[in-house]
Design an enzyme around this catalytic site. Structure first.
Site, PDB file in Angstrom:
ATOM      1  N   ASP A 105       0.721  -1.143  -0.259  1.00 11.54           N
ATOM      2  CA  ASP A 105       0.147   0.070   0.016  1.00 11.54           C
ATOM      3  C   ASP A 105       0.887   1.171  -0.056  1.00 11.54           C
ATOM      4  O   ASP A 105       1.548   1.506   0.940  1.00 11.54           O
ATOM      5  CB  ASP A 105      -0.778   0.017   1.208  1.00 11.54           C
ATOM      6  CG  ASP A 105      -1.821   1.027   1.053  1.00 11.54           C
ATOM      7  OD1 ASP A 105      -1.772   2.028   0.688  1.00 11.54           O
ATOM      8  OD2 ASP A 105      -3.122   1.020   1.789  1.00 11.54           O
TER       9      ASP A 105
ATOM     10  N   THR B  38     -12.455  -7.972  -5.070  1.00 16.64           N
ATOM     11  CA  THR B  38     -13.741  -7.455  -4.338  1.00 16.64           C
ATOM     12  C   THR B  38     -13.529  -5.853  -4.512  1.00 16.64           C
ATOM     13  O   THR B  38     -14.327  -5.450  -3.595  1.00 16.64           O
ATOM     14  CB  THR B  38     -13.752  -7.857  -3.093  1.00 16.64           C
ATOM     15  OG1 THR B  38     -12.575  -7.749  -2.218  1.00 16.64           O
ATOM     16  CG2 THR B  38     -14.276  -9.384  -2.834  1.00 16.64           C
ATOM     17  N   ALA B  39     -12.767  -5.417  -5.142  1.00 14.93           N
ATOM     18  CA  ALA B  39     -12.445  -3.841  -5.090  1.00 14.93           C
ATOM     19  C   ALA B  39     -13.424  -3.299  -6.141  1.00 14.93           C
ATOM     20  O   ALA B  39     -14.456  -3.063  -6.158  1.00 14.93           O
ATOM     21  CB  ALA B  39     -10.969  -3.686  -5.517  1.00 14.93           C
TER      22      ALA B  39
ATOM     23  N   ASP C  23     -15.989 -10.402  -7.367  1.00 15.45           N
ATOM     24  CA  ASP C  23     -17.269  -9.858  -6.991  1.00 15.45           C
ATOM     25  C   ASP C  23     -17.359  -8.664  -8.008  1.00 15.45           C
ATOM     26  O   ASP C  23     -18.718  -8.167  -7.869  1.00 15.45           O
ATOM     27  CB  ASP C  23     -17.043  -9.415  -5.427  1.00 15.45           C
ATOM     28  CG  ASP C  23     -18.534  -8.899  -5.089  1.00 15.45           C
ATOM     29  OD1 ASP C  23     -19.543  -9.332  -5.476  1.00 15.45           O
ATOM     30  OD2 ASP C  23     -18.510  -7.871  -4.537  1.00 15.45           O
TER      31      ASP C  23
ATOM     32  N   GLU D 121     -20.782  -3.956 -15.755  1.00  5.46           N
ATOM     33  CA  GLU D 121     -21.720  -4.518 -14.610  1.00  5.46           C
ATOM     34  C   GLU D 121     -23.149  -3.978 -15.075  1.00  5.46           C
ATOM     35  O   GLU D 121     -23.326  -2.945 -15.377  1.00  5.46           O
ATOM     36  CB  GLU D 121     -21.381  -4.291 -13.195  1.00  5.46           C
ATOM     37  CG  GLU D 121     -20.263  -4.873 -12.585  1.00  5.46           C
ATOM     38  CD  GLU D 121     -19.883  -4.526 -11.346  1.00  5.46           C
ATOM     39  OE1 GLU D 121     -20.570  -3.787 -10.831  1.00  5.46           O
ATOM     40  OE2 GLU D 121     -18.967  -4.977 -10.908  1.00  5.46           O
TER      41      GLU D 121
ATOM     42  N   HIS E 204     -21.235  -8.155  -7.457  1.00  2.85           N
ATOM     43  CA  HIS E 204     -21.078  -7.080  -6.673  1.00  2.85           C
ATOM     44  C   HIS E 204     -21.863  -6.978  -5.520  1.00  2.85           C
ATOM     45  O   HIS E 204     -22.477  -5.862  -5.401  1.00  2.85           O
ATOM     46  CB  HIS E 204     -20.870  -5.766  -7.661  1.00  2.85           C
ATOM     47  CG  HIS E 204     -20.161  -4.624  -7.108  1.00  2.85           C
ATOM     48  ND1 HIS E 204     -19.734  -3.848  -8.097  1.00  2.85           N
ATOM     49  CD2 HIS E 204     -19.661  -4.332  -5.869  1.00  2.85           C
ATOM     50  CE1 HIS E 204     -19.135  -2.759  -7.429  1.00  2.85           C
ATOM     51  NE2 HIS E 204     -19.040  -3.024  -5.945  1.00  2.85           N
TER      52      HIS E 204
ATOM     53  N   GLY F 290     -20.324  -7.622  -2.366  1.00  2.00           N
ATOM     54  CA  GLY F 290     -19.383  -7.729  -0.964  1.00  2.00           C
ATOM     55  C   GLY F 290     -19.892  -6.832   0.048  1.00  2.00           C
ATOM     56  O   GLY F 290     -19.757  -7.572   1.307  1.00  2.00           O
TER      57      GLY F 290
END
Length: 328
Positions: free
Chosen positions: A173, A233-234, A259, A264, A283, A285
């Site tokens: 990060d 999952t981002a 996800d 989408e 999507h 999560g």
């Protein structure tokens, strides 16, 4: 005069509705969950004071069409569907609700990781089709290395679970460079390239920005160990999907658990939906009842506090240059 709050969805969790109702706010909902044009029409015709933004695009055109708009709050943390630059140009702060859905997203990431490792989705489908297909090449995660890209609240929760499963955990990060790891036992890496060759499982936890768009492409996937697993999952656009499909098809990756996708809803017949080594969810999560309630109440508090002239934490704002003395 009571404020008018637009919710860019057909409904809001009761916890958020209660906050708005107690403040005497007038609440306007959209009726079509994927229609950005409806939002633009409403904001051009209604005296909207605040927007609680869900997943539909909140365009610069919509923001500019509403002279009464004073504040926006994301129902969640990802603001890629909001034209933040247009809001900033108008001096309108854009808030978010960090941490409200962290447990929900982290647990789904874990579920996708386990399902991808053991081909759960594929075998479930085989059984539903009446076939007793026993895939026995699943991966045990104990002793494997989990690589986390982005190390915010979701990734930190997931790291603690992985450590309890006897996995090694690494994280990259940029915001934590030259800082100690916020989770004991997690080794912070100096770069994405340093992380990738060590990651048997790569899990993505970054916002969608111009810097992160397509950050995991063919080059990055090739740096992963043979038979690695990708979990996302981002945001779907963080991954180069054609490169991911190619890596999955040739067996360079063991599996993927996703996800989020670049488009989408996922188009019918998409390659990702045809691959047997991909586990997909739509999507969701952060869509448990507990997470939805926390995000709804947090977003409602954000907009009402700003409208009431009460202090608001600058840490909740994605464009802090718009803040005034009302910020903490």
């Amino acid at each position: 005069m009571r404020p008018t709050v637009l919710v860019t969805a057909p409904r809001l969790a009761a916890a958020g509705v209660d906050v708005l109702r107690q403040a005497g706010a007038r609440v306007v909902y959209t009726t079509r969950p994927d229609d950005a044009g409806e939002i633009e029409a409403l904001m051009a015709s209604e005296p909207i004071d605040a927007v609680i933004s869900r997943t539909v695009q909140l365009s610069g055109k919509a923001i500019d069409a509403c002279p009464t708009l004073k504040v926006i709050s994301k129902h969640g943390v990802g603001v890629s569907n909001i034209d933040v630059a247009a809001a900033t140009a108008r001096g309108i702060p854009v808030f978010m609700t960090p941490g409200a859905n962290a447990a929900s997203v982290a647990e789904l990431a874990l579920g996708l990781m386990l399902a991808a490792a053991r081909h759960v989705g594929y075998m479930h489908g085989e059984l539903q089709a009446g076939r007793w297909t026993r895939k026995q090449d699943g991966i045990e995660l104990r002793g494997r290395t989990l690589g986390l890209v982005g190390f915010g609240q979701v990734a930190q929760r997931l790291s603690r679970i992985a450590l309890a499963m006897d996995m090694q955990v690494l994280a990259f990060d940029p915001a934590l460079q030259n800082k100690p790891s916020p989770v004991p036992g997690v080794s912070l890496q100096p770069s994405l390239d340093a992380l990738l060759p060590q990651a048997d499982v790569l899990s993505l936890h970054v916002p969608l920005t111009e810097r992160t768009r397509g950050m995991v492409g063919a080059r990055e996937l090739a740096l992963l160990p043979p038979g690695a697993i990708l979990v996302n999952t981002a945001r779907g656009e963080v991954v180069d999907e054609p490169a991911l499909v190619a890596a999955l098809e040739r067996g360079a990756l063991h599996a993927a658990g996703l996800d989020t996708m670049a488009v989408e809803p996922l188009p019918a017949g998409h390659a990702l939906a045809r691959l047997p080594n991909v586990v997909l969810t739509p999507h969701v999560g952060g869509s448990t009842p507990a997470a939805l309630a926390a995000m709804a109440s947090g977003a409602a508090h954000n907009v009402l506090q700003w409208l009431d002239g009460k202090p608001v934490s600058a840490q909740l704002c994605v464009n802090p240059e718009t803040l005034t003395e009302k910020a903490l």
